[in-house]
Design a protein around this motif. Sequence first.
Motif, short mmCIF file in Angstrom:
data_model
loop_
_atom_site.label_atom_id
_atom_site.label_comp_id
_atom_site.label_asym_id
_atom_site.label_seq_id
_atom_site.Cartn_x
_atom_site.Cartn_y
_atom_site.Cartn_z
N ASP A 46 36.26 38.11 41.60
CA ASP A 46 36.68 37.74 42.95
C ASP A 46 35.95 38.63 43.95
O ASP A 46 36.57 39.38 44.72
CB ASP A 46 38.19 37.86 43.11
CG ASP A 46 38.70 37.17 44.38
OD1 ASP A 46 37.91 36.44 45.01
OD2 ASP A 46 39.87 37.37 44.73
N ASP A 47 34.62 38.51 43.94
CA ASP A 47 33.73 39.34 44.75
C ASP A 47 34.21 39.45 46.19
O ASP A 47 34.42 38.45 46.89
CB ASP A 47 32.33 38.73 44.71
CG ASP A 47 31.30 39.59 45.43
OD1 ASP A 47 31.37 39.67 46.67
OD2 ASP A 47 30.42 40.14 44.76
N THR A 48 34.40 40.70 46.64
CA THR A 48 34.90 40.98 47.99
C THR A 48 34.00 42.03 48.64
O THR A 48 33.78 43.10 48.07
CB THR A 48 36.34 41.50 47.94
OG1 THR A 48 37.17 40.53 47.29
CG2 THR A 48 36.88 41.74 49.35
N SER A 69 38.23 42.12 43.67
CA SER A 69 39.46 41.99 44.46
C SER A 69 40.68 42.34 43.61
O SER A 69 40.73 41.98 42.42
CB SER A 69 39.59 40.57 44.98
OG SER A 69 40.90 40.32 45.45
N ASP A 123 43.29 40.88 43.71
CA ASP A 123 43.98 39.60 43.46
C ASP A 123 43.20 38.72 42.50
O ASP A 123 43.63 37.59 42.21
CB ASP A 123 44.18 38.85 44.78
CG ASP A 123 45.04 39.63 45.76
OD1 ASP A 123 46.05 40.21 45.32
OD2 ASP A 123 44.69 39.68 46.96
N GLY A 124 42.06 39.19 41.99
CA GLY A 124 41.22 38.37 41.13
C GLY A 124 41.66 38.37 39.67
O GLY A 124 42.52 39.15 39.26
#
Length: 266
Positions: free
Chosen positions: A67-69, A78, A80-81
């Motif tokens: 979840d690249d942030t 992330s 949340d990933g």
Amino acid sequence: MRQNPPEEPGTEPRRTWRRPRLVIAAGALVAAGLAFTGVAVSQSTPRHGDSIPNITQVENQIKAYYDDTLVGTDHLPSPDGNYAHEVEGIAAKGQQYLAHHQVRNGMPAVVFDVDDTTLNTYNYEIFSSFAYNPVTNADYVNNQRFPAVFGMPALVNWASTHGYTVFFLTGRPEAQRAGTEGNLAKVGYQASADATHLYLRNRTAPPAYLPCEPTCTTIQYKSLTRAHIESLGYDIAANFGDQFSDLEGGSADKTFKLPNPMYFLP
């Protein structure tokens, strides 16, 4: 399987493969929706090009998995990933196991790898386009630029306050000791990472328990070091690593494999 070439003094051991990603780690296979048998993919020569996972698609799957942030100039996973949820689950299972583990013989201890077990290197992999360079990698290490792996500081700190001696065991070179110790403390690891608890690789002046140096394989280096720790009177209740080579070779009651689809170390 070919062995890595000798390293330049003061550099991290070279990884067996990078681009093109013909051999990919288990996590990448899962992310790409391909079958996984529990071991690394064979390096046999493909007969058909369409049977090879497409590099761009695999890299996109890796970025989605983490979840690249973008945080400042860094690409980070992330919280949340899917990666965060998976490693937090492994950390929770590790703590549950340690809470009920009965020490067989000796003082209880736990061993943790560093890169992508306690410190996450995703930001460097994106910066380098998944192409390892010892100079740029050393810059990230020595400037302590890696965040913690989700859930692992809580596990390490819990273990260190519940009767376990924590050891960190990494293939990073001795020249990166200060950066490694500082980075671990910076991101919340309270267990000591001093010279007696943080093992790095010294190819030029290896300890007596590593007679295979300077050409030890990763499995030899790590398993012989764990055997040395046990010879000091410790019972290694659990060994945590992101590579199968972190975990093979014995000298641990139980092993915990963390996901790492970014590179493979034999």
